[in-house]
Design an enzyme around this catalytic site. Structure first.
Site, mmCIF file in Angstrom:
data_model
loop_
_atom_site.group_PDB
_atom_site.id
_atom_site.type_symbol
_atom_site.label_atom_id
_atom_site.label_comp_id
_atom_site.label_asym_id
_atom_site.label_seq_id
_atom_site.Cartn_x
_atom_site.Cartn_y
_atom_site.Cartn_z
ATOM 1 N N ALA A 119 -6.471 -4.489 1.227
ATOM 2 C CA ALA A 119 -6.474 -4.447 2.908
ATOM 3 C C ALA A 119 -6.021 -2.704 2.818
ATOM 4 C CB ALA A 119 -5.343 -4.951 3.466
ATOM 5 N N CYS A 120 -6.412 -2.223 4.149
ATOM 6 C CA CYS A 120 -6.061 -0.854 4.463
ATOM 7 C C CYS A 120 -4.602 -0.980 4.655
ATOM 8 C CB CYS A 120 -6.809 -0.391 5.768
ATOM 9 S SG CYS A 120 -8.653 -0.295 5.317
ATOM 10 N N GLY A 121 -4.020 0.435 4.438
ATOM 11 C CA GLY A 121 -2.502 0.509 4.507
ATOM 12 C C GLY A 121 -1.396 0.100 3.494
ATOM 13 N N VAL A 122 -2.181 -0.462 2.353
ATOM 14 C CA VAL A 122 -1.253 -0.854 1.428
ATOM 15 C C VAL A 122 -1.343 0.358 0.278
ATOM 16 C CG1 VAL A 122 -0.741 -2.624 -0.468
ATOM 17 C CG2 VAL A 122 -1.847 -3.091 1.915
#
Length: 282
Positions: A119-122
């Site tokens: 996922a994005c933001g990890v």
């Protein structure tokens, strides 16, 4: 109809060589799905579906659950293939049910791991912070490795790869003593599955933690492999190929030795070089 899948699958192929061709048999590494279920008095829950090479499926399930911090070996009452009457016979050996001694655990952490893995933001820092919640840095211990022992590990691992010799298409994970003696080896189409099988073998036989052992993998050293090694208490991980940046960061943060590009009489020490009696730098 083949009911229980094996580690290899025969196929007919046409082989070209120069200007000639011939039909012959070839053996492929089998790839089949494995569903891992948890069963307790308060219900049954599927926790993972992974593509694997059949064989040592119970070890794979136990190793996966231990590596993800879901179930410790003492919490397992038994492991069996599924016997649901509504499943066709060939599917029953692709479903493993792990019977627990207590209730079903909270699987929120496991679900977040799978949901956020791409996922994005990890970021890597957040991932390491999550790992700190269930693992502690490994002590220095008594394990000391010589260059001669390290150089021999890939050859001893290869000698233990029986299915690879037939197919040429499997990863392997080997567990060694500090003297380079092969303790156990497992093979699979997935390098992480091979490690899970090895850790599961150790967990089910009461050998954890593996504080005086070395893990050797046939491919690269990823964060996932380092995480599984850390959870099993393995202080040193060696790989034929390169490590990832997060694998190196994990090794340094948790006091692990990480060796990459271990080929012939050469290798790179990315972390924990104090466990290796390397010659003076030139």
């Amino acid at each position: 109809m083949k009911v229980r899948p094996g580690p290899t699958t025969p196929v007919r192929i046409r082989q070209l060589s120069g200007t000639s061709a011939r039909d012959r048999r070839d053996d492929l590494a089998t790839e089949e799905p494995l569903e891992i279920r948890l069963q307790a008095d308060d219900g049954t829950r599927t926790v993972a579906i992974t593509m694997r090479t059949p064989g040592h499926d119970f070890e794979l399930a136990a190793g996966f659950l231990h590596g993800e911090g879901v179930v410790r070996p003492g919490g397992i009452a038994g492991i069996a293939y599924c016997t649901d009457a509504d499943l066709p016979p060939e599917a029953r050996h692709n479903t493993v049910t792990v019977r627990l001694r207590g209730p079903l655990p909270d699987l929120a952490t496991l679900e977040r791991h799978f949901l956020t893995s791409s996922a994005c933001g990890v970021c890597g820092s957040a991932t390491l912070e999550d790992l700190h919640a269930r693992c502690t840095p490994l002590p220095r211990g008594d394990l000391v490795l010589t260059p001669e022992v390290l150089y021999g590990l890939p050859y001893r691992l290869r000698e233990g790869q029986g299915v690879f010799g037939k197919t040429g298409g499997l990863h392997a994970a080997g567990l060694f003593t500090g003297d380079g003696e092969l303790v156990a080896v497992r093979e699979d189409v997935g390098r992480h599955n091979a490690v899970d099988k090895l850790v599961g073998w150790a967990a089910l036989s009461g050998r954890l933690p593996l504080s005086d052992h070395v893990l050797m993998v046939s491919g690269r050293a990823s964060y996932e492999i380092m995480q599984k090694a850390l959870a099993a208490g393995v202080p040193a991980v060696c790989a034929v190929s390169a490590p990832s940046s997060l694998a190196v960061e994990l090794a340094r943060e948790f006091g692990m030795t990480l060796v990459g590009f271990l080929r012939g009489e050469r290798c790179n020490l990315y972390a924990g070089e104090e466990r290796v009696t390397a010659p003076p730098e030139r």
